[in-house]
Design an enzyme around this catalytic site. Structure first.
Site, PDB file in Angstrom:
ATOM      1  N   ASN A  95       1.221  -1.367  -0.431  1.00 23.13           N
ATOM      2  CA  ASN A  95       0.139  -0.062  -0.123  1.00 23.13           C
ATOM      3  C   ASN A  95       0.773   0.975  -0.363  1.00 23.13           C
ATOM      4  OD1 ASN A  95      -0.601   1.625   2.333  1.00 23.13           O
ATOM      5  ND2 ASN A  95       0.438  -0.037   3.204  1.00 23.13           N
ATOM      6  N   PHE A 114      -1.763   7.982   4.256  1.00 21.96           N
ATOM      7  CA  PHE A 114      -1.966   9.297   5.265  1.00 21.96           C
ATOM      8  C   PHE A 114      -2.900   9.738   4.712  1.00 21.96           C
ATOM      9  CE2 PHE A 114       1.850   9.708   8.106  1.00 21.96           C
ATOM     10  CZ  PHE A 114       1.654   8.541   9.262  1.00 21.96           C
ATOM     11  N   SER A 156       6.207   5.304   8.171  1.00 17.66           N
ATOM     12  CA  SER A 156       5.072   4.561   7.162  1.00 17.66           C
ATOM     13  C   SER A 156       6.140   5.270   6.269  1.00 17.66           C
ATOM     14  CB  SER A 156       4.124   5.785   7.020  1.00 17.66           C
ATOM     15  OG  SER A 156       3.455   5.746   5.805  1.00 17.66           O
ATOM     16  N   ASN A 184       4.804   6.053   2.959  1.00 20.00           N
ATOM     17  CA  ASN A 184       4.782   6.836   2.274  1.00 20.00           C
ATOM     18  C   ASN A 184       4.406   8.114   2.462  1.00 20.00           C
ATOM     19  OD1 ASN A 184       3.428   4.383   0.666  1.00 20.00           O
ATOM     20  ND2 ASN A 184       2.425   3.664   2.733  1.00 20.00           N
ATOM     21  N   THR A 185       4.969   9.257   3.519  1.00 16.86           N
ATOM     22  CA  THR A 185       4.935  10.198   3.087  1.00 16.86           C
ATOM     23  C   THR A 185       6.264  10.838   3.084  1.00 16.86           C
ATOM     24  OG1 THR A 185       2.783  10.719   5.377  1.00 16.86           O
ATOM     25  CG2 THR A 185       4.227  12.255   4.944  1.00 16.86           C
ATOM     26  N   LYS A 226       5.996   3.526  16.604  1.00 19.12           N
ATOM     27  CA  LYS A 226       5.774   3.077  15.803  1.00 19.12           C
ATOM     28  C   LYS A 226       6.723   2.769  14.572  1.00 19.12           C
ATOM     29  CE  LYS A 226       2.652   0.393  12.928  1.00 19.12           C
ATOM     30  NZ  LYS A 226       1.755   0.147  12.474  1.00 19.12           N
ATOM     31  N   ASN A 239       6.521  -1.196  11.533  1.00 20.50           N
ATOM     32  CA  ASN A 239       5.536  -0.759   9.998  1.00 20.50           C
ATOM     33  C   ASN A 239       5.422  -1.343   8.861  1.00 20.50           C
ATOM     34  OD1 ASN A 239       3.581   0.434   8.620  1.00 20.50           O
ATOM     35  ND2 ASN A 239       4.568   2.446   9.906  1.00 20.50           N
TER      36      ASN A 239
END
Length: 413
Positions: free
Chosen positions: A142, A146, A230, A232-233, A272, A301
Protein backbone atom coordinates in the site's frame (compact mmCIF):
# COMPACT_ATOMS: atom_id res chain seq x y z
CA UNK A 1 -20.06 -6.36 -7.49
CA UNK A 2 -20.57 -4.16 -4.44
CA UNK A 3 -24.18 -5.34 -4.36
CA UNK A 4 -23.01 -8.96 -4.36
CA UNK A 5 -20.70 -8.40 -1.42
CA UNK A 6 -23.30 -6.48 0.58
CA UNK A 7 -25.86 -9.19 -0.16
CA UNK A 8 -23.42 -11.82 1.09
CA UNK A 9 -22.83 -9.80 4.23
CA UNK A 10 -26.57 -9.53 4.82
CA UNK A 11 -26.95 -13.28 4.36
CA UNK A 12 -24.27 -13.79 6.98
CA UNK A 13 -26.18 -11.57 9.36
CA UNK A 14 -29.33 -13.59 8.71
CA UNK A 15 -27.47 -16.82 9.42
CA UNK A 16 -26.35 -15.39 12.72
CA UNK A 17 -29.92 -14.29 13.43
CA UNK A 18 -31.15 -17.78 12.64
CA UNK A 19 -28.70 -19.16 15.14
CA UNK A 20 -30.08 -16.75 17.72
CA UNK A 21 -33.64 -17.87 17.07
CA UNK A 22 -32.66 -21.53 17.28
CA UNK A 23 -30.73 -21.34 20.54
CA UNK A 24 -30.30 -19.17 23.61
CA UNK A 25 -26.67 -20.23 23.99
CA UNK A 26 -24.53 -17.14 23.28
CA UNK A 27 -21.46 -19.27 22.61
CA UNK A 28 -23.32 -21.09 19.84
CA UNK A 29 -24.48 -17.80 18.38
CA UNK A 30 -20.89 -16.56 18.19
CA UNK A 31 -19.67 -19.82 16.69
CA UNK A 32 -22.34 -19.71 13.98
CA UNK A 33 -21.64 -16.10 13.06
CA UNK A 34 -17.88 -16.63 12.76
CA UNK A 35 -18.47 -19.76 10.69
CA UNK A 36 -20.75 -17.78 8.36
CA UNK A 37 -18.06 -15.13 7.89
CA UNK A 38 -15.75 -17.74 6.36
CA UNK A 39 -18.10 -18.01 3.40
CA UNK A 40 -18.61 -14.28 3.01
CA UNK A 41 -15.03 -13.06 3.20
CA UNK A 42 -13.85 -14.58 -0.15
CA UNK A 43 -16.35 -12.30 -1.91
CA UNK A 44 -14.28 -9.30 -0.86
CA UNK A 45 -11.33 -10.58 -2.87
CA UNK A 46 -13.39 -10.15 -6.04
CA UNK A 47 -13.32 -6.40 -5.49
CA UNK A 48 -10.61 -3.80 -5.92
CA UNK A 49 -8.59 -3.89 -2.65
CA UNK A 50 -9.40 -0.35 -1.59
CA UNK A 51 -13.09 -0.78 -2.42
CA UNK A 52 -13.16 -4.01 -0.40
CA UNK A 53 -11.53 -2.16 2.49
CA UNK A 54 -14.23 0.52 2.45
CA UNK A 55 -17.05 -2.04 2.39
CA UNK A 56 -15.46 -3.97 5.26
CA UNK A 57 -15.41 -0.79 7.36
CA UNK A 58 -19.05 -0.07 6.50
CA UNK A 59 -20.05 -3.62 7.40
CA UNK A 60 -18.31 -3.35 10.79
CA UNK A 61 -19.80 0.10 11.40
CA UNK A 62 -23.33 -1.27 10.84
CA UNK A 63 -22.90 -4.40 12.91
CA UNK A 64 -22.75 -6.77 9.92
CA UNK A 65 -19.81 -8.68 11.40
CA UNK A 66 -19.66 -11.47 13.99
CA UNK A 67 -19.74 -10.45 17.64
CA UNK A 68 -17.68 -12.44 20.12
CA UNK A 69 -19.55 -13.27 23.32
CA UNK A 70 -17.40 -16.21 24.41
CA UNK A 71 -14.86 -15.39 27.16
CA UNK A 72 -11.20 -15.53 26.25
CA UNK A 73 -9.07 -18.32 27.76
CA UNK A 74 -7.67 -17.17 31.14
CA UNK A 75 -4.14 -17.96 29.94
CA UNK A 76 -4.46 -15.07 27.47
CA UNK A 77 -5.42 -12.44 30.07
CA UNK A 78 -2.73 -9.90 30.90
CA UNK A 79 -2.21 -6.51 32.48
CA UNK A 80 -0.09 -3.95 30.62
CA UNK A 81 0.44 -0.31 31.66
CA UNK A 82 -2.09 -0.88 34.45
CA UNK A 83 -4.72 -1.77 31.85
CA UNK A 84 -6.45 -5.13 31.57
CA UNK A 85 -6.34 -6.95 28.23
CA UNK A 86 -8.59 -9.97 27.80
CA UNK A 87 -6.17 -11.20 25.12
CA UNK A 88 -3.00 -9.88 23.43
CA UNK A 89 -4.34 -9.89 19.84
CA UNK A 90 -4.85 -6.41 18.39
CA UNK A 91 -5.88 -4.82 15.12
CA UNK A 92 -3.13 -2.59 13.74
CA UNK A 93 -3.56 1.01 12.67
CA UNK A 94 -4.43 1.56 9.03
CA UNK A 95 -7.56 -0.54 8.94
CA UNK A 96 -9.99 1.86 10.61
CA UNK A 97 -8.20 5.10 9.85
CA UNK A 98 -11.05 7.42 10.79
CA UNK A 99 -12.61 5.58 13.77
CA UNK A 100 -15.73 4.69 11.83
CA UNK A 101 -16.17 1.14 13.14
CA UNK A 102 -14.53 0.89 16.57
CA UNK A 103 -17.41 -0.84 18.34
CA UNK A 104 -17.94 -3.38 15.57
CA UNK A 105 -14.26 -4.22 15.21
CA UNK A 106 -13.62 -4.56 18.93
CA UNK A 107 -16.73 -6.69 19.13
CA UNK A 108 -15.07 -9.28 16.90
CA UNK A 109 -12.93 -10.16 19.91
CA UNK A 110 -9.72 -8.21 19.56
CA UNK A 111 -8.02 -7.44 22.86
CA UNK A 112 -7.30 -3.97 21.50
CA UNK A 113 -7.23 -1.97 18.27
CA UNK A 114 -5.71 1.21 16.88
CA UNK A 115 -7.41 3.87 14.84
CA UNK A 116 -5.46 6.09 12.48
CA UNK A 117 -3.02 7.24 11.49
CA UNK A 118 -4.89 10.49 12.11
CA UNK A 119 -3.56 13.77 10.71
CA UNK A 120 -4.57 17.23 12.01
CA UNK A 121 -6.07 18.32 8.70
CA UNK A 122 -8.01 16.13 6.32
CA UNK A 123 -6.01 14.97 3.31
CA UNK A 124 -6.68 12.67 0.38
CA UNK A 125 -3.44 10.74 0.50
CA UNK A 126 -1.70 9.46 -2.62
CA UNK A 127 -3.35 9.00 -6.04
CA UNK A 128 -5.22 5.76 -6.75
CA UNK A 129 -4.64 2.90 -7.30
CA UNK A 130 -2.61 2.69 -4.12
CA UNK A 131 -3.33 -0.77 -2.68
CA UNK A 132 -2.26 -4.05 -4.28
CA UNK A 133 -2.75 -7.68 -3.28
CA UNK A 134 -0.12 -10.39 -3.63
CA UNK A 135 -2.49 -13.29 -2.83
CA UNK A 136 -0.01 -16.08 -3.53
CA UNK A 137 2.19 -14.62 -0.80
CA UNK A 138 -0.48 -13.48 1.67
CA UNK A 139 0.87 -9.95 1.24
CA UNK A 140 -0.34 -6.42 0.52
CA UNK A 141 1.50 -3.38 -0.83
CA UNK A 142 0.00 0.00 0.00
CA UNK A 143 0.93 3.60 -0.55
CA UNK A 144 -2.13 5.24 0.98
CA UNK A 145 -0.10 8.20 2.24
CA UNK A 146 -2.02 8.99 5.46
CA UNK A 147 -5.41 9.54 3.87
CA UNK A 148 -7.40 10.94 6.77
CA UNK A 149 -10.62 12.81 7.48
CA UNK A 150 -8.64 14.80 10.04
CA UNK A 151 -8.52 15.15 13.80
CA UNK A 152 -11.86 16.89 14.32
CA UNK A 153 -13.87 14.24 12.46
CA UNK A 154 -12.16 11.48 14.44
CA UNK A 155 -12.57 13.36 17.74
CA UNK A 156 -16.31 13.72 17.10
CA UNK A 157 -16.68 9.96 16.53
CA UNK A 158 -14.49 8.95 19.45
CA UNK A 159 -16.25 11.38 21.75
CA UNK A 160 -19.61 9.84 20.89
CA UNK A 161 -18.27 6.34 21.48
CA UNK A 162 -16.27 7.12 24.61
CA UNK A 163 -19.03 6.93 27.19
CA UNK A 164 -20.49 3.80 25.64
CA UNK A 165 -17.11 2.05 25.64
CA UNK A 166 -16.49 2.91 29.26
CA UNK A 167 -19.87 1.50 30.28
CA UNK A 168 -19.11 -1.68 28.32
CA UNK A 169 -15.95 -2.37 30.30
CA UNK A 170 -17.03 -5.02 32.75
CA UNK A 171 -13.97 -4.86 35.00
CA UNK A 172 -11.67 -1.85 35.54
CA UNK A 173 -7.93 -2.51 35.31
CA UNK A 174 -7.46 -1.46 38.93
CA UNK A 175 -9.63 -4.32 40.20
CA UNK A 176 -8.45 -7.08 37.88
CA UNK A 177 -5.35 -9.10 38.76
CA UNK A 178 -3.31 -11.21 36.34
CA UNK A 179 -3.84 -14.87 37.06
CA UNK A 180 -6.48 -14.41 39.77
CA UNK A 181 -9.07 -17.02 38.85
CA UNK A 182 -11.50 -15.72 41.49
CA UNK A 183 -12.01 -12.41 39.75
CA UNK A 184 -13.98 -12.09 36.52
CA UNK A 185 -12.06 -11.28 33.36
CA UNK A 186 -12.94 -8.42 31.02
CA UNK A 187 -15.44 -9.33 28.30
CA UNK A 188 -13.85 -10.26 24.99
CA UNK A 189 -15.71 -7.39 23.30
CA UNK A 190 -14.50 -4.68 25.68
CA UNK A 191 -11.07 -4.27 24.13
CA UNK A 192 -8.82 -1.26 24.53
CA UNK A 193 -8.37 1.57 22.05
CA UNK A 194 -5.12 3.01 20.75
CA UNK A 195 -4.92 6.23 18.74
CA UNK A 196 -2.16 6.41 16.13
CA UNK A 197 -1.01 9.93 15.26
CA UNK A 198 0.51 11.08 11.96
CA UNK A 199 1.53 14.33 10.31
CA UNK A 200 0.14 16.11 7.29
CA UNK A 201 2.18 15.80 4.14
CA UNK A 202 2.53 19.59 3.81
CA UNK A 203 3.52 20.24 7.45
CA UNK A 204 7.12 21.36 7.92
CA UNK A 205 7.05 21.34 11.73
CA UNK A 206 6.11 17.69 12.36
CA UNK A 207 6.13 18.13 16.12
CA UNK A 208 3.25 20.59 16.01
CA UNK A 209 1.06 18.03 14.24
CA UNK A 210 1.77 15.32 16.81
CA UNK A 211 1.22 17.74 19.71
CA UNK A 212 -2.10 18.79 18.21
CA UNK A 213 -3.06 15.14 17.98
CA UNK A 214 -2.25 14.62 21.65
CA UNK A 215 -4.23 17.66 22.79
CA UNK A 216 -7.30 16.67 20.76
CA UNK A 217 -7.46 12.88 20.90
CA UNK A 218 -5.55 11.59 23.93
CA UNK A 219 -8.59 11.89 26.21
CA UNK A 220 -10.23 9.09 24.21
CA UNK A 221 -7.19 6.81 24.02
CA UNK A 222 -6.11 3.90 26.19
CA UNK A 223 -2.70 4.46 24.61
CA UNK A 224 -1.15 6.80 22.02
CA UNK A 225 1.19 6.03 19.14
CA UNK A 226 3.56 8.34 17.29
CA UNK A 227 3.85 7.00 13.75
CA UNK A 228 7.23 8.05 12.35
CA UNK A 229 7.70 5.01 10.12
CA UNK A 230 5.20 5.05 7.26
CA UNK A 231 7.16 4.87 3.99
CA UNK A 232 4.46 6.78 2.12
CA UNK A 233 4.89 10.29 3.55
CA UNK A 234 8.06 12.00 2.27
CA UNK A 235 10.65 12.63 4.99
CA UNK A 236 8.65 10.97 7.77
CA UNK A 237 11.14 8.20 8.47
CA UNK A 238 13.87 10.77 9.11
CA UNK A 239 12.13 11.40 12.44
CA UNK A 240 13.50 8.04 13.60
CA UNK A 241 16.99 9.53 13.85
CA UNK A 242 18.32 9.78 17.41
CA UNK A 243 18.22 13.57 17.81
CA UNK A 244 15.00 14.04 15.86
CA UNK A 245 13.20 11.28 17.74
CA UNK A 246 14.42 12.46 21.13
CA UNK A 247 13.27 16.02 20.49
CA UNK A 248 9.91 14.84 19.16
CA UNK A 249 9.17 12.43 22.01
CA UNK A 250 10.14 14.98 24.68
CA UNK A 251 7.72 17.55 23.26
CA UNK A 252 4.90 15.05 22.80
CA UNK A 253 5.37 13.75 26.36
CA UNK A 254 5.31 17.33 27.65
CA UNK A 255 2.08 18.01 25.75
CA UNK A 256 0.48 14.89 27.21
CA UNK A 257 1.66 15.53 30.75
CA UNK A 258 0.47 19.13 30.85
CA UNK A 259 -3.12 17.92 30.48
CA UNK A 260 -5.35 17.01 33.42
CA UNK A 261 -5.64 13.28 34.10
CA UNK A 262 -7.64 11.29 36.60
CA UNK A 263 -6.64 8.39 38.82
CA UNK A 264 -5.77 6.19 35.84
CA UNK A 265 -3.17 8.70 34.69
CA UNK A 266 -2.24 9.73 31.15
CA UNK A 267 -2.38 7.27 28.26
CA UNK A 268 0.92 5.43 27.62
CA UNK A 269 2.97 6.77 24.70
CA UNK A 270 4.45 4.44 22.08
CA UNK A 271 6.46 4.92 18.90
CA UNK A 272 5.95 2.80 15.78
CA UNK A 273 9.19 2.08 13.94
CA UNK A 274 10.19 0.71 10.54
CA UNK A 275 11.72 -2.71 9.88
CA UNK A 276 14.23 -1.18 7.44
CA UNK A 277 16.64 0.18 10.05
CA UNK A 278 20.34 -0.39 10.57
CA UNK A 279 21.75 -1.84 13.79
CA UNK A 280 22.91 1.64 14.76
CA UNK A 281 19.43 3.07 14.09
CA UNK A 282 17.92 0.47 16.38
CA UNK A 283 20.49 1.17 19.08
CA UNK A 284 19.72 4.89 18.88
CA UNK A 285 15.97 4.31 19.15
CA UNK A 286 16.48 1.97 22.11
CA UNK A 287 18.63 4.61 23.83
CA UNK A 288 15.94 7.27 23.35
CA UNK A 289 13.22 4.90 24.56
CA UNK A 290 15.13 4.04 27.73
CA UNK A 291 16.29 7.59 28.46
CA UNK A 292 12.84 9.13 28.08
CA UNK A 293 11.07 6.15 29.62
CA UNK A 294 8.87 5.60 26.61
CA UNK A 295 5.99 3.27 27.39
CA UNK A 296 6.41 1.08 24.36
CA UNK A 297 7.47 0.47 20.77
CA UNK A 298 5.50 -1.09 17.92
CA UNK A 299 7.67 -3.29 15.71
CA UNK A 300 7.08 -2.87 12.93
CA UNK A 301 5.51 -0.86 10.14
CA UNK A 302 5.58 -2.03 6.52
CA UNK A 303 8.84 -2.56 4.62
CA UNK A 304 10.09 -0.86 1.46
CA UNK A 305 12.28 -3.91 0.78
CA UNK A 306 11.11 -6.86 -1.28
CA UNK A 307 12.10 -10.28 0.10
CA UNK A 308 13.43 -12.72 -2.48
CA UNK A 309 10.29 -14.85 -2.48
CA UNK A 310 8.07 -11.99 -3.73
CA UNK A 311 10.39 -10.64 -6.42
CA UNK A 312 8.79 -11.20 -9.79
CA UNK A 313 5.29 -11.60 -8.38
CA UNK A 314 2.50 -9.47 -9.91
CA UNK A 315 2.49 -5.99 -8.30
CA UNK A 316 5.72 -6.67 -6.37
CA UNK A 317 7.36 -3.76 -8.19
CA UNK A 318 4.73 -1.27 -7.00
CA UNK A 319 6.03 1.53 -4.78
CA UNK A 320 4.83 1.36 -1.20
CA UNK A 321 5.05 -0.58 2.03
CA UNK A 322 4.86 -4.37 1.95
CA UNK A 323 2.90 -6.12 4.72
CA UNK A 324 1.79 -9.68 5.31
CA UNK A 325 3.57 -13.02 5.48
CA UNK A 326 6.80 -11.94 3.69
CA UNK A 327 7.33 -9.32 6.42
CA UNK A 328 7.22 -11.82 9.26
CA UNK A 329 10.91 -12.78 9.47
CA UNK A 330 12.26 -9.25 8.99
CA UNK A 331 9.94 -7.70 11.57
CA UNK A 332 10.52 -10.52 14.06
CA UNK A 333 14.30 -10.18 13.74
CA UNK A 334 13.99 -6.44 14.48
CA UNK A 335 11.66 -7.23 17.39
CA UNK A 336 14.21 -9.63 18.89
CA UNK A 337 17.02 -7.09 18.46
CA UNK A 338 14.98 -4.35 20.12
CA UNK A 339 14.03 -6.58 23.06
CA UNK A 340 17.72 -7.22 23.69
CA UNK A 341 18.69 -3.57 23.21
CA UNK A 342 16.05 -2.39 25.67
CA UNK A 343 16.87 -5.27 28.06
CA UNK A 344 13.20 -6.18 28.27
CA UNK A 345 12.40 -2.88 30.04
CA UNK A 346 10.15 -1.48 27.30
CA UNK A 347 6.82 -3.01 26.33
CA UNK A 348 6.98 -4.15 22.71
CA UNK A 349 4.08 -4.80 20.34
CA UNK A 350 4.92 -7.25 17.57
CA UNK A 351 3.36 -6.51 14.19
CA UNK A 352 4.10 -7.94 10.77
CA UNK A 353 3.05 -11.11 9.00
CA UNK A 354 0.99 -12.78 11.73
CA UNK A 355 -1.55 -15.23 10.31
CA UNK A 356 -1.67 -17.98 12.95
CA UNK A 357 -1.44 -18.57 16.66
CA UNK A 358 2.04 -20.03 16.13
CA UNK A 359 3.10 -16.76 14.45
CA UNK A 360 1.77 -14.75 17.40
CA UNK A 361 3.55 -17.12 19.79
CA UNK A 362 6.87 -16.65 17.98
CA UNK A 363 6.48 -12.88 18.26
CA UNK A 364 5.85 -13.21 21.99
CA UNK A 365 8.85 -15.50 22.47
CA UNK A 366 10.89 -12.91 20.54
CA UNK A 367 9.98 -10.12 22.96
CA UNK A 368 6.44 -8.96 22.21
CA UNK A 369 3.94 -8.57 25.04
CA UNK A 370 1.13 -7.75 22.61
CA UNK A 371 0.74 -8.46 18.89
CA UNK A 372 -1.21 -6.91 16.01
CA UNK A 373 -2.82 -8.15 12.81
CA UNK A 374 -3.48 -6.35 9.57
CA UNK A 375 -2.95 -8.28 6.32
CA UNK A 376 -3.96 -11.62 7.85
CA UNK A 377 -7.24 -10.04 8.96
CA UNK A 378 -7.75 -8.45 5.53
CA UNK A 379 -7.34 -11.81 3.81
CA UNK A 380 -9.16 -14.12 6.21
CA UNK A 381 -11.68 -11.79 7.84
CA UNK A 382 -13.19 -12.03 11.34
CA UNK A 383 -12.72 -15.81 11.65
CA UNK A 384 -8.97 -15.34 12.05
CA UNK A 385 -9.42 -13.75 15.49
CA UNK A 386 -10.92 -16.66 17.48
CA UNK A 387 -8.69 -19.09 15.57
CA UNK A 388 -5.48 -17.27 16.53
CA UNK A 389 -6.57 -16.96 20.16
CA UNK A 390 -7.33 -20.68 20.37
CA UNK A 391 -4.03 -21.61 18.69
CA UNK A 392 -2.01 -19.23 20.86
CA UNK A 393 -3.52 -20.62 24.06
CA UNK A 394 -2.64 -24.13 22.85
CA UNK A 395 0.97 -23.08 22.13
CA UNK A 396 1.40 -21.65 25.63
CA UNK A 397 -0.09 -24.71 27.29
CA UNK A 398 1.98 -27.07 25.14
CA UNK A 399 5.21 -25.48 26.36
CA UNK A 400 4.18 -25.26 30.00
CA UNK A 401 3.57 -21.51 30.27
CA UNK A 402 0.81 -20.32 32.59
CA UNK A 403 0.56 -16.81 31.17
CA UNK A 404 1.62 -14.62 28.25
CA UNK A 405 4.18 -12.77 30.33
CA UNK A 406 6.03 -15.97 31.21
CA UNK A 407 6.71 -16.50 27.50
CA UNK A 408 7.77 -12.95 26.59
CA UNK A 409 11.34 -12.88 25.28
CA UNK A 410 12.26 -16.46 26.17
CA UNK A 411 14.01 -16.91 22.82
CA UNK A 412 16.18 -13.86 23.53
CA UNK A 413 17.73 -15.15 26.74
Amino acid sequence: MQQRVLTGTAIGALIATGAYVGTSDEATISAWSFEASKYINPLFRLLDPEEAHKIAIKAAAHGLVPRETRPDPPILHLNVWGRAFSNPIGLAAGFDKDAQAVEGLLGIGFGFMEVGSVTPLSQEGNPKPRVFRLPDHGAIINRYGFNSEGIMAVAKRLGAQHGKRRLAESVPASSWVQGDQNKPAPRASSGLLGVNLGKNKSTEDATSDYVQGVHTLSQYADYLVINVSSPNTPGLRKLQGRKQLKDLVKKVLAARDEMQWGEKGPPPLLVKIAPDLSKQDLADIAAVALTLRLDGLIISNTTVSRPDDVIGAPHAEEIGGLSGKPLFKLSTDVLRDMYQLTRGKITLIGCGGISSGEDAYRKIRSGATLVQLYSGFAYEGPAIVPRIKEELAACLERDGFKSIKEAVGVDCQ
